[in-house]
Write an enzyme that holds these catalytic residues in place. Structure first.
Site, PDB file in Angstrom:
ATOM      1  N   ASP A   9       0.790  -1.250   0.000  1.00  0.00           N
ATOM      2  CA  ASP A   9       0.000   0.000   0.000  1.00  0.00           C
ATOM      3  C   ASP A   9       0.821   1.300   0.000  1.00  0.00           C
ATOM      4  O   ASP A   9       0.514   2.235   0.759  1.00  0.00           O
ATOM      5  CB  ASP A   9      -0.971   0.012   1.206  1.00  0.00           C
ATOM      6  N   LYS A 107      -7.105  -4.933  -3.020  1.00  0.00           N
ATOM      7  CA  LYS A 107      -7.844  -5.462  -1.868  1.00  0.00           C
ATOM      8  C   LYS A 107      -8.738  -4.384  -1.298  1.00  0.00           C
ATOM      9  O   LYS A 107      -8.505  -3.195  -1.496  1.00  0.00           O
ATOM     10  CB  LYS A 107      -6.867  -5.991  -0.813  1.00  0.00           C
ATOM     11  N   CYS A 152      -1.994  -2.847   7.651  1.00  0.00           N
ATOM     12  CA  CYS A 152      -1.897  -3.774   6.532  1.00  0.00           C
ATOM     13  C   CYS A 152      -0.602  -4.585   6.531  1.00  0.00           C
ATOM     14  O   CYS A 152      -0.612  -5.761   6.165  1.00  0.00           O
ATOM     15  CB  CYS A 152      -2.118  -3.034   5.224  1.00  0.00           C
TER      16      CYS A 152
HETATM   17  C1  VGL Z   1      -4.592   0.610   5.724  1.00  0.00           C
HETATM   18  C2  VGL Z   1      -6.171   1.479   7.129  1.00  0.00           C
HETATM   19  C3  VGL Z   1      -7.126   1.378   6.156  1.00  0.00           C
HETATM   20  C4  VGL Z   1      -3.160   0.204   5.522  1.00  0.00           C
HETATM   21  C5  VGL Z   1      -5.536   0.492   4.730  1.00  0.00           C
HETATM   22  O1  VGL Z   1      -2.709   0.151   4.361  1.00  0.00           O
HETATM   23  O2  VGL Z   1      -2.477  -0.071   6.537  1.00  0.00           O
HETATM   24  N1  VGL Z   1      -4.916   1.090   6.924  1.00  0.00           N
HETATM   25  N2  VGL Z   1      -6.800   0.883   4.958  1.00  0.00           N
END
Ligand code: VGL
Ligand code: ZN
Length: 203
Positions: A9, A107, A152
Site C-alpha cells: 500500500d 484489496k 496492513c
Molecule cells: C490501511 C487502514 C485502512 C493500511 C488500509 O494500508 O495499513 N490502513 N486501509
C-alpha cells in the site's frame, strides 16, 4: 530459494498530504525501489475501495474516523475516506518503481468488508489469491515493507507466517499509523508469530 518482496500500500493517500496520511510515509519509497533489485519477484498491494466502502466513517452517521464499530466479521476501525478506486489518492506514490512489479494485488474492493492483509479479507477467511500465486511460483520466503506497519503490513506478515512462509519485515522500510498503542501491539504480534525483524540499512 525464490524470494518475493511484498510492498504494501505505498499509495498517495497513505503519504503526507493524503487522506489517511502516515507520518513520513513517503520516506521509504527510494529504499523500497533499491530493495526490488535483490528479489526474484516483486508484488505490490493496492488498497482499492469503492466510494461507499463500509470502513469509511462517513458511511456511519455520527461516527468519526478512528471510532471502532462491530461489523458482522468483528471489530472494525472506521477510517477517513481513502484509496477510492480510480482516484489520485489510490495511485501508487509517484516515485515507486511500479514497472518492476510482477503482480499487483488489489484489496478492499468489496463494499461490506475491509481487507488489511494481502492474503485474507478482514473476515480472516476470504482469500485474495496471493497465497495461490506464491505457491504456484514456488516462493516460500517473503520480505515485507510498506504502509502501514500496524495495520496492513502487520496483518499480512502474521497471515504469511500462518501460511508457512518465512517472513522478514524490513522495519526501516515501513511506517506506522499508531492509534492507541497499535504499533507496539503489532510488533508484539509479529514477534510472537515468528516474523524476523531486519532493521536493514538506513535509507
Ligand atoms: C490501511 C487502514 C485502512 C493500511 C488500509 O494500508 O495499513 N490502513 N486501509
Ligand atoms: Zn483501506
Amino acid at each position: 530459494m525464490p524470494h518475493a518482496l511484498i510492498v504494501i500500500d505505498v499509495q498517495n493517500d497513505f503519504c503526507p498530504g493524503g487522506a489517511l496520511a502516515v507520518t513520513n510515509g513517503d520516506e521509504i519509497v527510494s529504499g523500497i525501489n533499491a530493495l526490488m533489485a535483490d528479489h526474484d519477484t516483486v508484488i505490490l498491494t493496492q488498497d482499492w475501495h469503492p466510494a461507499d466502502h463500509s470502513s469509511f466513517a462517513s458511511r456511519h452517521g455520527k461516527k468519526r474516523p478512528y471510532d471502532v464499530i462491530n461489523m458482522p466479521y468483528g471489530a472494525q476501525v472506521l477510517w477517513p475516506d481513502h484509496c477510492i478506486q480510480g482516484s489520485a489518492g489510490a495511485d501508487f506514490h509517484d516515485g515507486l518503481a511500479v514497472d518492476r512489479a510482477d503482480l499487483i494485488v488489489r484489496k478492499g474492493f468489496r463494499p461490506a468488508i475491509d481487507s488489511y492483509s494481502a492474503f485474507f479479507e478482514n473476515d480472516r477467511t476470504t482469500p485474495t489469491g496471493l497465497n495461490g500465486y506464491l505457491r504456484d511460483r514456488g516462493i516460500s520466503a517473503l520480505t515485507l515493507v510498506g504502509l502501514a506497519t500496524d495495520f496492513c503490513v502487520y496483518f499480512s506478515a502474521v497471515d504469511a507466517t500462518k501460511l508457512g512462509y518465512s517472513v522478514t519485515l524490513r522495519r526501516d522500510l515501513c511506517r506506522a499509523i499508531d492509534l492507541d498503542g497499535s504499533l507496539a501491539a503489532a510488533e508484539e504480534g509479529m514477534r510472537a508469530a515468528g516474523v524476523n525483524f531486519a532493521s536493514g540499512r538506513t535509507v
